[in-house]
Design an enzyme around this catalytic site. Sequence first.
Site, short mmCIF file in Angstrom:
data_model
loop_
_atom_site.label_atom_id
_atom_site.label_comp_id
_atom_site.label_asym_id
_atom_site.label_seq_id
_atom_site.Cartn_x
_atom_site.Cartn_y
_atom_site.Cartn_z
N HIS A 297 -7.54 -5.12 10.08
CA HIS A 297 -7.25 -4.83 8.67
C HIS A 297 -5.99 -5.54 8.20
CE1 HIS A 297 -4.96 -0.79 9.67
NE2 HIS A 297 -4.09 -1.76 9.48
N GLU B 9 -9.89 -2.16 5.29
CA GLU B 9 -10.48 -1.93 6.60
C GLU B 9 -11.72 -2.81 6.78
OE1 GLU B 9 -8.88 -0.26 8.71
OE2 GLU B 9 -8.17 1.70 8.01
N ASP C 152 0.81 -1.22 0.00
CA ASP C 152 0.00 0.00 0.00
C ASP C 152 0.85 1.27 0.00
OD1 ASP C 152 0.85 -0.64 2.59
OD2 ASP C 152 -1.16 -1.04 3.34
N ASN D 290 -7.75 -3.40 14.21
CA ASN D 290 -9.16 -3.66 13.86
C ASN D 290 -9.29 -4.81 12.86
OD1 ASN D 290 -8.18 -2.56 11.53
ND2 ASN D 290 -9.49 -0.75 11.51
C1 F6R Z 1 1.37 -1.74 6.15
C2 F6R Z 1 0.03 -2.30 6.21
C3 F6R Z 1 -0.78 -2.32 7.47
C4 F6R Z 1 0.02 -2.71 8.71
C5 F6R Z 1 -0.89 -2.69 9.94
C6 F6R Z 1 -0.08 -2.93 11.21
O1 F6R Z 1 1.89 -1.85 4.85
O2 F6R Z 1 -0.45 -2.71 5.21
O3 F6R Z 1 -1.85 -3.21 7.31
O4 F6R Z 1 0.56 -3.98 8.53
O5 F6R Z 1 -1.53 -1.45 10.05
O6 F6R Z 1 0.76 -1.84 11.44
P1 F6R Z 1 1.92 -1.89 12.52
O7 F6R Z 1 2.88 -2.91 12.04
O8 F6R Z 1 2.52 -0.51 12.48
O9 F6R Z 1 1.29 -2.25 13.81
#
Ligand code: F6R
Length: 260
Positions: free
Chosen positions: A148, A153, A77, A146
């Site tokens: 995702h 989401e 992303d 959450n």
């Molecule tokens: C990042 C991504 C997100 C993260 C998720 C966890 O490329 O796609 O889905 O993997 O938000 O984030 P952290 O690792 O910062 O807790």
Amino acid sequence: MKLEQQTINGIEIRIAENTDQASAVTAELIAEQIRQEPRSVLGLATGGTPMETYRRLIQMNQAGNVSFAEVTTFNLDEYIGLSPDHPQSYRAFMNANLFQHIDIDLQKTHVPSGIAVDIASECKSYESKIRSAGGIDLQLLGLGHNGHIAFNEPGSPGESRTLQVDLTAETIEKNSRFFESIDQVPRHAITMGIATILESRRIVLLALGESKADAVARMLRGLITSSHPASELRNHPAVTVVLDRESASKLGSTELSPKS
Ligand code: F6R
């Protein structure tokens, strides 16, 4: 290294003693993939979770234990509105935390462009680049609080392909730790879709720390539902989930959070 292995609802789980060991296990899974297939196509994630994994891959690369010379990568992303050289862009994150330190050909690293004039055609072209590269051999994922995965989401359709999404207030708040203020966090992103992710031949999801324990339990033991996108990984035949003790701490009980 003490590692507990179990299978929950068809998903292989590896529980390490701590964050460092979980990251070492994840780095080794990625390195093994590359050693078996030097021309591997990797799907990569950003965020706090994979940073130690990347640090270990850099060490392995610099010690001559794995080479990225023929590897191609696709990131999950990118924030819409941030240019590749913006310090909080995911392109800048990848360059700083991995690509700059290893023997990868930068031309073979792909991150969606958050400043494309036509976002819809950027999404289409990202999908076709993945296809032309032969698809993703191993996709590394983190896990949102959450549920995702990438920026899909809760409520995202399972059949989605690379697309523009709105970030939830919760995700904006969580990610504001990387920005000077919450107002600077972009509200939209380009993300691989759930169907894109599920097409990867193998998926490794890493989740670390107590704050992820609820999301991990819902992913593995809750209903398979679009309101917890990570639960859809249970529809994939080759997923490995790597955890530390803290993120695994709620797996034992069948009691899930009231939201499940
Ligand atoms: C990042 C991504 C997100 C993260 C998720 C966890 O490329 O796609 O889905 O993997 O938000 O984030 P952290 O690792 O910062 O807790």
